[in-house]
Design an enzyme around this catalytic site. Structure first.
Site, PDB file in Angstrom:
ATOM      1  N   CYS A 184      56.732  32.633  38.791  1.00 60.28           N
ATOM      2  CA  CYS A 184      56.648  32.356  40.434  1.00 60.28           C
ATOM      3  C   CYS A 184      58.110  32.059  40.679  1.00 60.28           C
ATOM      4  CB  CYS A 184      55.875  31.008  40.512  1.00 60.28           C
ATOM      5  SG  CYS A 184      55.889  30.399  42.074  1.00 60.28           S
ATOM      6  N   TYR A 222      34.014  26.015  66.822  1.00 62.06           N
ATOM      7  CA  TYR A 222      34.130  27.200  66.881  1.00 62.06           C
ATOM      8  C   TYR A 222      32.656  28.046  67.110  1.00 62.06           C
ATOM      9  CZ  TYR A 222      38.752  26.386  64.955  1.00 62.06           C
ATOM     10  OH  TYR A 222      40.047  25.839  65.095  1.00 62.06           O
ATOM     11  N   THR A 282      42.040  24.239  69.545  1.00 64.04           N
ATOM     12  CA  THR A 282      43.100  24.960  68.702  1.00 64.04           C
ATOM     13  C   THR A 282      44.164  25.122  69.833  1.00 64.04           C
ATOM     14  OG1 THR A 282      41.128  26.217  68.260  1.00 64.04           O
ATOM     15  CG2 THR A 282      43.348  26.842  67.245  1.00 64.04           C
ATOM     16  N   TRP A 301      27.599  28.881  47.282  1.00 62.91           N
ATOM     17  CA  TRP A 301      27.367  30.235  47.800  1.00 62.91           C
ATOM     18  C   TRP A 301      27.814  31.317  46.678  1.00 62.91           C
ATOM     19  CZ3 TRP A 301      29.939  26.305  50.498  1.00 62.91           C
ATOM     20  CH2 TRP A 301      31.053  26.337  50.140  1.00 62.91           C
ATOM     21  N   ARG A 302      28.376  30.646  45.495  1.00 58.81           N
ATOM     22  CA  ARG A 302      28.899  31.348  44.702  1.00 58.81           C
ATOM     23  C   ARG A 302      28.033  31.660  43.419  1.00 58.81           C
ATOM     24  NH1 ARG A 302      34.805  29.690  42.482  1.00 58.81           N
ATOM     25  NH2 ARG A 302      35.500  30.562  44.387  1.00 58.81           N
ATOM     26  N   LEU A 323      30.226  22.297  63.408  1.00 58.09           N
ATOM     27  CA  LEU A 323      31.187  23.018  62.555  1.00 58.09           C
ATOM     28  C   LEU A 323      32.442  23.603  63.555  1.00 58.09           C
ATOM     29  CD1 LEU A 323      29.094  25.200  60.303  1.00 58.09           C
ATOM     30  CD2 LEU A 323      30.800  23.826  59.664  1.00 58.09           C
ATOM     31  N   ASP A 362      43.605  34.534  53.051  1.00 64.68           N
ATOM     32  CA  ASP A 362      43.332  33.653  53.952  1.00 64.68           C
ATOM     33  C   ASP A 362      44.475  32.462  53.642  1.00 64.68           C
ATOM     34  OD1 ASP A 362      42.954  32.244  51.364  1.00 64.68           O
ATOM     35  OD2 ASP A 362      41.003  31.499  51.665  1.00 64.68           O
ATOM     36  N   TYR A 403      39.400  39.925  57.629  1.00 60.21           N
ATOM     37  CA  TYR A 403      39.413  39.093  56.378  1.00 60.21           C
ATOM     38  C   TYR A 403      37.896  38.957  55.930  1.00 60.21           C
ATOM     39  CZ  TYR A 403      38.730  34.886  53.773  1.00 60.21           C
ATOM     40  OH  TYR A 403      38.396  33.960  52.607  1.00 60.21           O
ATOM     41  N   GLU A 413      31.505  32.576  54.359  1.00 64.82           N
ATOM     42  CA  GLU A 413      32.778  32.873  54.692  1.00 64.82           C
ATOM     43  C   GLU A 413      33.075  32.771  56.119  1.00 64.82           C
ATOM     44  OE1 GLU A 413      35.575  33.623  53.176  1.00 64.82           O
ATOM     45  OE2 GLU A 413      34.694  33.752  51.266  1.00 64.82           O
ATOM     46  N   GLN A 434      38.538  28.120  58.890  1.00 62.69           N
ATOM     47  CA  GLN A 434      39.252  26.943  59.491  1.00 62.69           C
ATOM     48  C   GLN A 434      38.560  25.378  59.002  1.00 62.69           C
ATOM     49  OE1 GLN A 434      41.408  27.652  62.844  1.00 62.69           O
ATOM     50  NE2 GLN A 434      41.515  29.673  62.561  1.00 62.69           N
ATOM     51  N   THR A 435      37.692  25.687  58.291  1.00 62.99           N
ATOM     52  CA  THR A 435      37.034  24.345  57.796  1.00 62.99           C
ATOM     53  C   THR A 435      37.283  24.317  56.310  1.00 62.99           C
ATOM     54  OG1 THR A 435      35.725  24.943  59.574  1.00 62.99           O
ATOM     55  CG2 THR A 435      35.047  23.188  58.443  1.00 62.99           C
TER      56      THR A 435
HETATM   57  S1  SF4 Z   1      54.002  28.147  39.883  1.00 63.19           S
HETATM   58 FE1  SF4 Z   1      53.551  26.659  41.407  1.00 63.19          FE
HETATM   59  S2  SF4 Z   1      54.146  27.145  43.227  1.00 63.19           S
HETATM   60 FE2  SF4 Z   1      53.885  28.990  41.989  1.00 63.19          FE
HETATM   61  S3  SF4 Z   1      51.913  30.016  42.248  1.00 63.19           S
HETATM   62 FE3  SF4 Z   1      51.649  28.407  40.906  1.00 63.19          FE
HETATM   63  S4  SF4 Z   1      51.074  26.754  41.593  1.00 63.19           S
HETATM   64 FE4  SF4 Z   1      52.065  27.720  43.268  1.00 63.19          FE
END
Ligand code: SF4
Length: 362
Positions: free
Chosen positions: A214, A90, A304, A28-29, A88, A146, A128, A45, A50-51
């Site tokens: 991070c 839901y 669920t 789909w992209r 699927l 998400d 969303y 989407e 949930q899948t």
């Molecule tokens: S450094 Fe590791 S924990 Fe941090 S965003 Fe990237 S993949 Fe995720």
């Protein structure tokens, strides 16, 4: 830590550069340089809620062959849509999907609105989906958070507040990172990062474009995020499912009411489902009088909000048996065309297996 050694803050540019090299190819992209098709983006989407992508891919291809445009979907009978959706889960989504296609075909001349607000007005499109479609299909500066995005953001900024309470903060963080150019690619890049690198277990931090900024990686706590408020498990409900086969192999089925759980889907007749239901009393709920046999192993299924345990009862019945009101016999060869959700497919398979192993199977 001196200023010289402090990591740079996370930048959208680093994520986009990573995306340009590692983006996933999805049915789909749009490929780089192609215009995305809002219809395909929207259907994907809804299916992906949930899948997993792996589960959705074959469904998506079949769905597109059957309903190649929003007009084709709008014009299809509701039974066809439910049947194409079967498996699927839901099912309220399939009903909303159909209603949305009709609204787009009838009120928008087959073209999806190109803003988040316009999309929100369509049936079945929540915050969303509106954000995702606005960003991906129309390159609007919209946010679509998400599960993947929640994981990446809570790790990147070491957000300790548990979900769902931290949702507004996560959204705020995404908004702050959102680049003015290529917001659609940014949304997809975040999803791809969460799905392929920042995975729930053993994230590949060494390959991550945001490894330096991070916070969770720096602290070695990546796998503890996102924090979640524990859910209360629903009480198990019990009930009985009846698999009745006529002499010619036809099986008794009925369509569930349009509203409510599994609405509009097809089932083998079942009793009420409740915490206090006793399988020993199931014969009281049998749809016709017959030599019912209860299978030793009950069927278990987890919805669920609650787990379900169904006793499965099977019986054969003569050719002249009439279907009770609201039920019908479906010929054996056409059972696959019925829109059974997974729980009733399991009941049907268990029942048919038991009938097959008895002498006069079709
Ligand atoms: S450094 Fe590791 S924990 Fe941090 S965003 Fe990237 S993949 Fe995720």
């Amino acid at each position: 830590m001196s200023l010289a050694t402090q990591p740079q803050p996370a930048r959208a540019a680093d994520l986009l550069a990573w995306y340009d090299r590692h983006r996933r190819v999805l049915p789909w992209r749009a490929l780089p340089g192609e215009q995305p098709d809002p219809y395909r983006v929207w259907v994907s989407e809804i299916m992906l809620q949930q899948t997993t992508i792996a589960a959705v891919k074959p469904f998506f291809e079949r769905f597109m062959q059957r309903f190649p445009t929003v007009e084709a979907l709008a014009a299809a009978p509701s039974d066809d849509v439910m049947q194409a959706w079967a498996g699927l889960g839901y099912y309220s989504r399939a009903r909303n999907l159909h209603a949305c296609a009709k609204a787009v075909a009838e009120h928008h001349r087959g073209r999806f609105p190109d803003t988040e607000d316009g999309l929100r007005e369509l049936p079945g499109i929540g915050a969303y989906t509106a954000g995702a479609v606005a960003a991906i299909a129309f390159d609007r500066p919209a946010v679509a958070v998400d599960g993947n995005v929640e994981r990446v953001m809570t790790r990147l900024f070491a957000i300790d507040e548990p979900l769902p309470g931290s949702k507004p903060l996560i959204r705020e963080r995404v908004l702050a990172l959102l680049p003015p150019a290529r917001p659609g690619d940014f949304a997809q890049a975040l999803m791809d990062l969460g799905a392929t690198i920042c995975t729930p277990r053993s994230p590949a931090c060494g390959l991550c474009p945001w490894r330096d900024p991070c916070e969770a990686r720096a602290a070695g706590t990546q796998e503890t995020y996102p924090h979640k408020t524990p859910k209360k498990a629903g009480k198990t409900r019990y009930g009985a499912a009846f698999v009745l086969m006529r002499e010619d192999g036809a099986v008794l089925v009925r369509t569930r009411p349009a509203r409510g759980l599994l609405g509009g889907m097809v089932e083998v007749p079942t009793s009420e489902w409740s915490a206090g239901y006793k399988a020993e009393d199931a014969l009281r709920d049998a749809p016709v009088t017959a030599q019912w046999r209860r299978l030793l192993v009950p069927l278990r299924h987890v919805f669920t909000h609650f787990p379900l345990e169904l006793a499965v009862l099977v019986a054969r019945t003569p050719l002249d048996t009439l279907a009770p009101d609201g039920m019908r016999f479906t010929p054996f060869a056409r059972l696959r065309e019925e829109a059974f959700p997974n729980v009733f497919l399991k009941a049907l398979e268990a029942g048919l297996e038991a009938l097959r192993s008895s002498p006069s199977a079709p």
